[in-house]
Design a protein around this motif. Structure first.
Motif, PDB file in Angstrom:
ATOM      1  N   ASP A 104     -17.099  27.661   0.607  1.00 50.88           N
ATOM      2  CA  ASP A 104     -16.055  27.332   1.605  1.00 50.88           C
ATOM      3  C   ASP A 104     -15.920  28.585   2.957  1.00 50.88           C
ATOM      4  OD1 ASP A 104     -14.721  28.829   0.031  1.00 50.88           O
ATOM      5  OD2 ASP A 104     -12.811  27.729   0.019  1.00 50.88           O
ATOM      6  N   GLY A 105     -16.901  29.485   2.610  1.00 46.55           N
ATOM      7  CA  GLY A 105     -16.852  30.698   3.278  1.00 46.55           C
ATOM      8  C   GLY A 105     -15.922  31.943   2.977  1.00 46.55           C
ATOM      9  N   LEU A 106     -15.398  32.513   3.558  1.00 43.38           N
ATOM     10  CA  LEU A 106     -14.406  33.704   3.259  1.00 43.38           C
ATOM     11  C   LEU A 106     -13.112  33.062   3.014  1.00 43.38           C
ATOM     12  CD1 LEU A 106     -15.063  36.983   5.518  1.00 43.38           C
ATOM     13  CD2 LEU A 106     -15.602  36.644   2.853  1.00 43.38           C
ATOM     14  N   SER A 107     -12.461  33.561   1.662  1.00 43.24           N
ATOM     15  CA  SER A 107     -10.941  33.019   1.359  1.00 43.24           C
ATOM     16  C   SER A 107     -10.302  34.349   0.800  1.00 43.24           C
ATOM     17  CB  SER A 107     -11.116  31.835   0.449  1.00 43.24           C
ATOM     18  OG  SER A 107     -11.208  30.460   0.948  1.00 43.24           O
ATOM     19  N   ASP A 108      -9.092  34.371   0.991  1.00 39.47           N
ATOM     20  CA  ASP A 108      -8.073  35.106   0.556  1.00 39.47           C
ATOM     21  C   ASP A 108      -7.820  34.881  -1.035  1.00 39.47           C
ATOM     22  OD1 ASP A 108      -6.329  37.237  -0.250  1.00 39.47           O
ATOM     23  OD2 ASP A 108      -5.144  36.872   1.788  1.00 39.47           O
ATOM     24  N   VAL A 109      -8.093  35.533  -2.021  1.00 42.52           N
ATOM     25  CA  VAL A 109      -8.173  35.018  -3.483  1.00 42.52           C
ATOM     26  C   VAL A 109      -6.565  35.679  -4.194  1.00 42.52           C
ATOM     27  CG1 VAL A 109     -10.326  34.513  -3.594  1.00 42.52           C
ATOM     28  CG2 VAL A 109      -9.487  36.993  -4.345  1.00 42.52           C
ATOM     29  N   VAL A 110      -5.925  36.509  -3.294  1.00 38.35           N
ATOM     30  CA  VAL A 110      -4.816  36.736  -3.763  1.00 38.35           C
ATOM     31  C   VAL A 110      -3.502  36.598  -2.983  1.00 38.35           C
ATOM     32  CG1 VAL A 110      -5.925  39.051  -5.182  1.00 38.35           C
ATOM     33  CG2 VAL A 110      -4.917  39.092  -2.913  1.00 38.35           C
ATOM     34  N   ALA A 111      -2.430  36.047  -3.936  1.00 39.31           N
ATOM     35  CA  ALA A 111      -1.084  35.928  -3.410  1.00 39.31           C
ATOM     36  C   ALA A 111      -0.231  36.957  -2.879  1.00 39.31           C
ATOM     37  CB  ALA A 111      -0.266  35.195  -4.283  1.00 39.31           C
ATOM     38  N   GLY A 112       0.495  36.832  -1.774  1.00 34.18           N
ATOM     39  CA  GLY A 112       1.076  37.991  -1.129  1.00 34.18           C
ATOM     40  C   GLY A 112       1.836  37.508   0.127  1.00 34.18           C
ATOM     41  N   HIS A 113       2.342  38.543   0.743  1.00 33.41           N
ATOM     42  CA  HIS A 113       2.981  38.018   2.173  1.00 33.41           C
ATOM     43  C   HIS A 113       2.100  38.603   3.384  1.00 33.41           C
ATOM     44  CE1 HIS A 113       6.415  36.924  -0.318  1.00 33.41           C
ATOM     45  NE2 HIS A 113       6.129  37.937  -0.970  1.00 33.41           N
ATOM     46  N   ASP A 114       2.558  37.794   4.477  1.00 32.88           N
ATOM     47  CA  ASP A 114       1.765  38.246   5.916  1.00 32.88           C
ATOM     48  C   ASP A 114       2.466  39.395   6.559  1.00 32.88           C
ATOM     49  OD1 ASP A 114      -0.082  36.242   5.920  1.00 32.88           O
ATOM     50  OD2 ASP A 114       1.481  34.791   6.411  1.00 32.88           O
ATOM     51  N   THR A 115       3.672  39.779   6.247  1.00 34.07           N
ATOM     52  CA  THR A 115       4.330  40.764   6.723  1.00 34.07           C
ATOM     53  C   THR A 115       5.340  41.558   5.465  1.00 34.07           C
ATOM     54  OG1 THR A 115       6.354  39.576   6.937  1.00 34.07           O
ATOM     55  CG2 THR A 115       4.981  39.142   8.665  1.00 34.07           C
ATOM     56  N   LEU A 116       5.570  42.829   6.270  1.00 28.90           N
ATOM     57  CA  LEU A 116       6.339  43.817   5.014  1.00 28.90           C
ATOM     58  C   LEU A 116       7.737  43.179   4.569  1.00 28.90           C
ATOM     59  CD1 LEU A 116       6.488  46.397   3.613  1.00 28.90           C
ATOM     60  CD2 LEU A 116       7.428  47.420   5.862  1.00 28.90           C
ATOM     61  N   ASP A 117       8.313  42.398   5.587  1.00 29.82           N
ATOM     62  CA  ASP A 117       9.565  41.665   5.142  1.00 29.82           C
ATOM     63  C   ASP A 117       9.551  40.725   3.960  1.00 29.82           C
ATOM     64  OD1 ASP A 117      10.695  42.864   7.520  1.00 29.82           O
ATOM     65  OD2 ASP A 117      10.731  41.334   8.785  1.00 29.82           O
ATOM     66  N   GLY A 118       8.400  40.148   3.591  1.00 26.52           N
ATOM     67  CA  GLY A 118       8.144  39.535   2.485  1.00 26.52           C
ATOM     68  C   GLY A 118       8.295  40.299   1.347  1.00 26.52           C
ATOM     69  N   TYR A 119       7.559  41.328   1.378  1.00 28.89           N
ATOM     70  CA  TYR A 119       7.695  42.128   0.362  1.00 28.89           C
ATOM     71  C   TYR A 119       8.920  42.808  -0.028  1.00 28.89           C
ATOM     72  CZ  TYR A 119       2.733  41.955   0.396  1.00 28.89           C
ATOM     73  OH  TYR A 119       1.237  41.114   0.189  1.00 28.89           O
TER      74      TYR A 119
END
Length: 352
Positions: free
Chosen positions: A48-63
């Protein structure tokens, strides 16, 4: 090409957090944060092309908002230490507890909650980032000041290597790992159809609080037998006491033939996306966690809530509660010695 460095956000104190991007071939890329020495994203080619295979957050606030360990470096001691205490050279060591009566992943303020400094950035042929942190003596209750380095490097067209080194000023215990949550399809569903193979004929059964009961038990004839590839969801609902206690898999697998060299510990395959990941380690254990306690209360990238079994963890490490178990491989580190741990995540495509 040099790794790319940018600001990812700022801590409440105003100190900036960096994101460093390491690139391989065909779009393969790893993004690493200086906060928690965290693998924030891992882009892998697939059908399906490139995929991000690890979970996380888009911003520092999420962490900063919650402690979910997504992609983080775990220390000083990964996994659980029973009762938050252990003996060392006749001294009783007491740690803060944060998992019921036990200490989990270094306690309330482990390495995943700390800002690391950039010690080195290197260009191709193996783009590399080295992060360093000096943990003061007594931090988290652990003896000795611990000088720790973790390196992230692209060591193949689609291979990420993570290496840990640590030195202590006093006898102590150390167990470091990376805590990435994987979904080889890039998310958007659970991982129960992923196929998993683990090179382990024994595992550690646990009590109701997920502390090992004692000696390893054979996987033969149990839902813990992954010596041949098996769908993760194939037996996860069986009426097995160990699965019921952990609400799925959350157990240490005792790797066969451990001799301290880098060798294959597990292989994960996603038939839908065609991605496969071979995991190599030089430590004696692998904690397999099937995302049992993801309950939708935490949103990952794109604001998507993460629910039970939406991602899984394969955490190479020493055995849990080893400081209290003289029959387990030792996790002791003495002054003058160096703790080392290497992990390789090697990606490939399944045949069509």
């Amino acid at each position: 090409m040099m790794p790319e460095r940018a600001e990812f956000g700022r801590l409440p104190s105003g100190v900036p957090v960096e994101v460093v991007t390491l690139r391989g071939a065909g779009g393969f890329a790893a993004r690493v944060l200086t906060f928690g020495a965290t693998l924030q994203a891992l882009l892998v080619p697939g059908r399906d092309g490139l995929s991000d295979v690890v979970a996380g957050h888009d911003t520092l606030d999420g962490y900063l908002a919650g402690r979910n360990f997504f992609g983080a470096t775990i220390g000083r001691y990964a996994n659980r230490i029973s009762g938050g205490r252990f003996g060392l050279d006749g001294a009783a060591i007491t740690l803060p507890t944060n998992n019921g009566p036990h200490t989990l992943h270094g306690g309330p303020e482990g390495f995943d909650r700390q800002l690391w400094e950039v010690a080195e950035v290197a260009a191709a042929p193996e783009p590399r980032l080295v992060l360093r942190r000096l943990s003061p003596a007594g931090e988290g209750g652990f003896p000795g000041a611990l000088d720790t380095r973790v390196s992230f490097a692209v060591t193949g067209d689609a291979e990420l290597s993570v290496r840990f080194e640590a030195r202590s000023t006093a006898p102590t215990v150390v167990n470091l790992t990376n805590h990435s949550f994987f979904h080889l399809g890039g998310g958007g569903g659970d991982v129960l159809a992923h196929r998993l193979r683990i090179a382990a004929s024994r595992y550690l059964p646990t009590d109701a609080t997920l502390i090992p009961l004692g000696a390893p038990a054979p996987v033969d004839g149990t839902p813990f037998d992954f010596r041949q590839a098996h769908p993760i969801g194939g037996r996860i609902r069986e009426a097995d006491e160990q699965l019921l206690r952990a609400q799925g898999y959350d157990h240490n697998f005792c790797l066969d033939g451990w001799d301290g060299t880098l060798r294959e510990a597990a292989r994960l395959e996603d038939p839908a996306s065609g991605r496969a990941m071979t995991l190599l380690t030089d430590r004696p254990g692998l904690q397999f966690y099937s995302g049992n306690f993801l309950d939708g209360s935490v949103a990952g990238k794109g604001g998507r809530p993460l629910r039970q079994s939406d991602a899984l963890c394969l955490e190479p490490q020493d055995w849990p509660d080893a400081p209290n178990r003289p029959d387990y491989p030792s996790t002791r580190l003495d002054p003058g010695d160096t703790y080392r741990h290497s992990i390789a995540y090697r990606f490939s495509r399944l045949p069509t």
